[in-house]
Design a protein around this motif. Structure first.
Motif, PDB file in Angstrom:
ATOM      1  N   GLY A  49     -51.335  12.157  14.634  1.00 27.58           N
ATOM      2  CA  GLY A  49     -52.088  11.380  13.786  1.00 27.58           C
ATOM      3  C   GLY A  49     -52.027   9.893  13.652  1.00 27.58           C
ATOM      4  N   LEU A  50     -52.664   8.989  14.205  1.00 30.24           N
ATOM      5  CA  LEU A  50     -52.161   7.510  14.144  1.00 30.24           C
ATOM      6  C   LEU A  50     -53.523   6.973  13.299  1.00 30.24           C
ATOM      7  CD1 LEU A  50     -50.228   5.218  14.881  1.00 30.24           C
ATOM      8  CD2 LEU A  50     -51.835   5.068  16.835  1.00 30.24           C
ATOM      9  N   ARG A  51     -53.072   6.175  12.207  1.00 29.37           N
ATOM     10  CA  ARG A  51     -54.008   5.208  11.438  1.00 29.37           C
ATOM     11  C   ARG A  51     -53.692   3.758  11.603  1.00 29.37           C
ATOM     12  NH1 ARG A  51     -52.936   9.972   9.484  1.00 29.37           N
ATOM     13  NH2 ARG A  51     -54.459  11.179   8.875  1.00 29.37           N
ATOM     14  N   LEU A  52     -54.641   3.289  12.185  1.00 25.97           N
ATOM     15  CA  LEU A  52     -54.749   1.765  12.365  1.00 25.97           C
ATOM     16  C   LEU A  52     -55.233   1.030  11.084  1.00 25.97           C
ATOM     17  CD1 LEU A  52     -55.742   1.762  16.154  1.00 25.97           C
ATOM     18  CD2 LEU A  52     -53.614   1.769  15.230  1.00 25.97           C
ATOM     19  N   LEU A  53     -54.631   0.553  10.355  1.00 28.04           N
ATOM     20  CA  LEU A  53     -55.252  -0.399   9.198  1.00 28.04           C
ATOM     21  C   LEU A  53     -55.295  -1.609   9.342  1.00 28.04           C
ATOM     22  CD1 LEU A  53     -56.228  -0.179   6.388  1.00 28.04           C
ATOM     23  CD2 LEU A  53     -53.871  -0.360   5.691  1.00 28.04           C
ATOM     24  N   ALA A  54     -56.182  -2.276   9.547  1.00 27.38           N
ATOM     25  CA  ALA A  54     -56.509  -3.865   9.629  1.00 27.38           C
ATOM     26  C   ALA A  54     -55.830  -4.721   8.398  1.00 27.38           C
ATOM     27  CB  ALA A  54     -57.860  -4.137  10.116  1.00 27.38           C
ATOM     28  N   GLN A  94     -46.819   6.017  20.226  1.00 28.94           N
ATOM     29  CA  GLN A  94     -46.728   6.862  19.059  1.00 28.94           C
ATOM     30  C   GLN A  94     -47.145   8.245  19.378  1.00 28.94           C
ATOM     31  OE1 GLN A  94     -45.348   4.909  17.054  1.00 28.94           O
ATOM     32  NE2 GLN A  94     -44.911   3.366  18.645  1.00 28.94           N
ATOM     33  N   ALA A  95     -47.536   8.590  20.678  1.00 29.32           N
ATOM     34  CA  ALA A  95     -48.175   9.948  20.960  1.00 29.32           C
ATOM     35  C   ALA A  95     -47.230  10.960  20.156  1.00 29.32           C
ATOM     36  CB  ALA A  95     -48.320  10.176  22.140  1.00 29.32           C
ATOM     37  N   GLY A  96     -47.734  12.024  19.642  1.00 29.97           N
ATOM     38  CA  GLY A  96     -46.823  12.865  19.072  1.00 29.97           C
ATOM     39  C   GLY A  96     -46.190  12.513  17.580  1.00 29.97           C
ATOM     40  N   LEU A 139     -56.766   7.772  15.027  1.00 31.28           N
ATOM     41  CA  LEU A 139     -56.745   8.290  16.381  1.00 31.28           C
ATOM     42  C   LEU A 139     -55.848   9.394  16.154  1.00 31.28           C
ATOM     43  CD1 LEU A 139     -55.802   4.952  18.418  1.00 31.28           C
ATOM     44  CD2 LEU A 139     -58.116   6.109  18.055  1.00 31.28           C
ATOM     45  N   THR A 140     -56.185  10.477  17.080  1.00 22.18           N
ATOM     46  CA  THR A 140     -55.265  11.700  17.282  1.00 22.18           C
ATOM     47  C   THR A 140     -54.982  11.759  19.037  1.00 22.18           C
ATOM     48  OG1 THR A 140     -57.282  13.164  17.551  1.00 22.18           O
ATOM     49  CG2 THR A 140     -56.089  13.002  15.434  1.00 22.18           C
ATOM     50  N   HIS A 141     -53.783  12.368  19.241  1.00 22.35           N
ATOM     51  CA  HIS A 141     -53.323  12.467  20.455  1.00 22.35           C
ATOM     52  C   HIS A 141     -53.088  13.937  20.980  1.00 22.35           C
ATOM     53  CE1 HIS A 141     -51.042  11.781  24.074  1.00 22.35           C
ATOM     54  NE2 HIS A 141     -51.749  10.719  24.164  1.00 22.35           N
ATOM     55  N   ARG A 142     -53.930  14.367  21.881  1.00 18.26           N
ATOM     56  CA  ARG A 142     -53.685  15.643  22.491  1.00 18.26           C
ATOM     57  C   ARG A 142     -54.109  15.890  23.924  1.00 18.26           C
ATOM     58  NH1 ARG A 142     -58.070  15.647  18.799  1.00 18.26           N
ATOM     59  NH2 ARG A 142     -60.046  16.563  19.541  1.00 18.26           N
ATOM     60  N   SER A 143     -53.913  16.545  24.487  1.00 16.44           N
ATOM     61  CA  SER A 143     -54.200  16.877  25.844  1.00 16.44           C
ATOM     62  C   SER A 143     -53.972  15.767  26.699  1.00 16.44           C
ATOM     63  CB  SER A 143     -55.642  17.280  25.998  1.00 16.44           C
ATOM     64  OG  SER A 143     -55.832  18.582  25.152  1.00 16.44           O
TER      65      SER A 143
END
Length: 188
Positions: free
Chosen positions: A3-8, A131-133, A173-177
């Motif tokens: 789980g990645l959170r991008l906060l402006a 940042q994946a994972g 954003l999430t990173h999978r597959s």
């Protein structure tokens, strides 16, 4: 899955005036909005790491949200606007209309002598893929969030201008597959 959170980052005087670059402190409205977001609670889930750009706005935004010691990462820095740094959009449009037009339409152009949008996207995308994972909240200038999103979604470099990222907007954003996925949670 990660789980990645991008906060402006919250608003600054320069951002409100459409000034290229600089390192302003949050303005009163930006600070109040960040503190209100902090009081509203959760930013969408637990995170292991808070990272931010090396700008006063990003560091102060993280601090207003209760994270006084985020990992400061140069890869999240605002673009290098070269000779346009601290100039307003209107000033550049008046003095260098063809340079501004090139910069807005050609992602590889850098008429100001700083970074091209393609270079910003490459820098932001490289950081993002590292940042994946991981579970991270990243606080950065809205244009960096735009660049990360164009990378994550596999959009062309010039699509950065098709994305509107408001101060204090939160994108997950999430990173999978092996790829990034934009997560749009339900309202409420």
């Amino acid at each position: 899955m990660s789980g990645l959170r991008l906060l402006a980052a919250a608003a600054t005087p320069g951002l409100r005036r459409a000034v290229f670059g600089g390192d302003d402190d949050l303005d009163e409205g930006g600070l109040r909005a960040a503190l209100a977001l902090s009081e509203a609670g959760d930013l969408g889930g637990r995170s292991d790491t808070w990272c931010c750009a090396p700008s006063q706005a990003a560091i102060q935004t993280a601090g207003a949200l209760g994270h006084d010691d985020p990992v400061v990462d140069k890869a999240l820095a605002d673009p290098d606007y070269g000779t346009w740094t601290r100039l307003g959009l209107g000033d550049v449009a008046g003095a260098e209309p063809f340079g501004l037009q090139a910069w807005l339409t050609d992602p590889c152009a850098a008429p100001h002598g700083g970074e091209s949008l393609a270079a910003v996207r490459l820098r932001a995308g490289t950081w993002l893929d590292r940042q994946a994972g991981l579970r991270v909240v990243a606080v950065a200038h809205p244009v960096l969030v735009r660049a990360m999103l164009t990378h994550a979604l596999g959009l062309p470099d010039d699509a950065v201008w098709q994305l509107d990222v408001a101060p204090l907007s939160l994108t997950r954003l999430t990173h999978r597959s092996g790829r990034w996925h934009l997560h749009l949670p339900p309202a409420g």
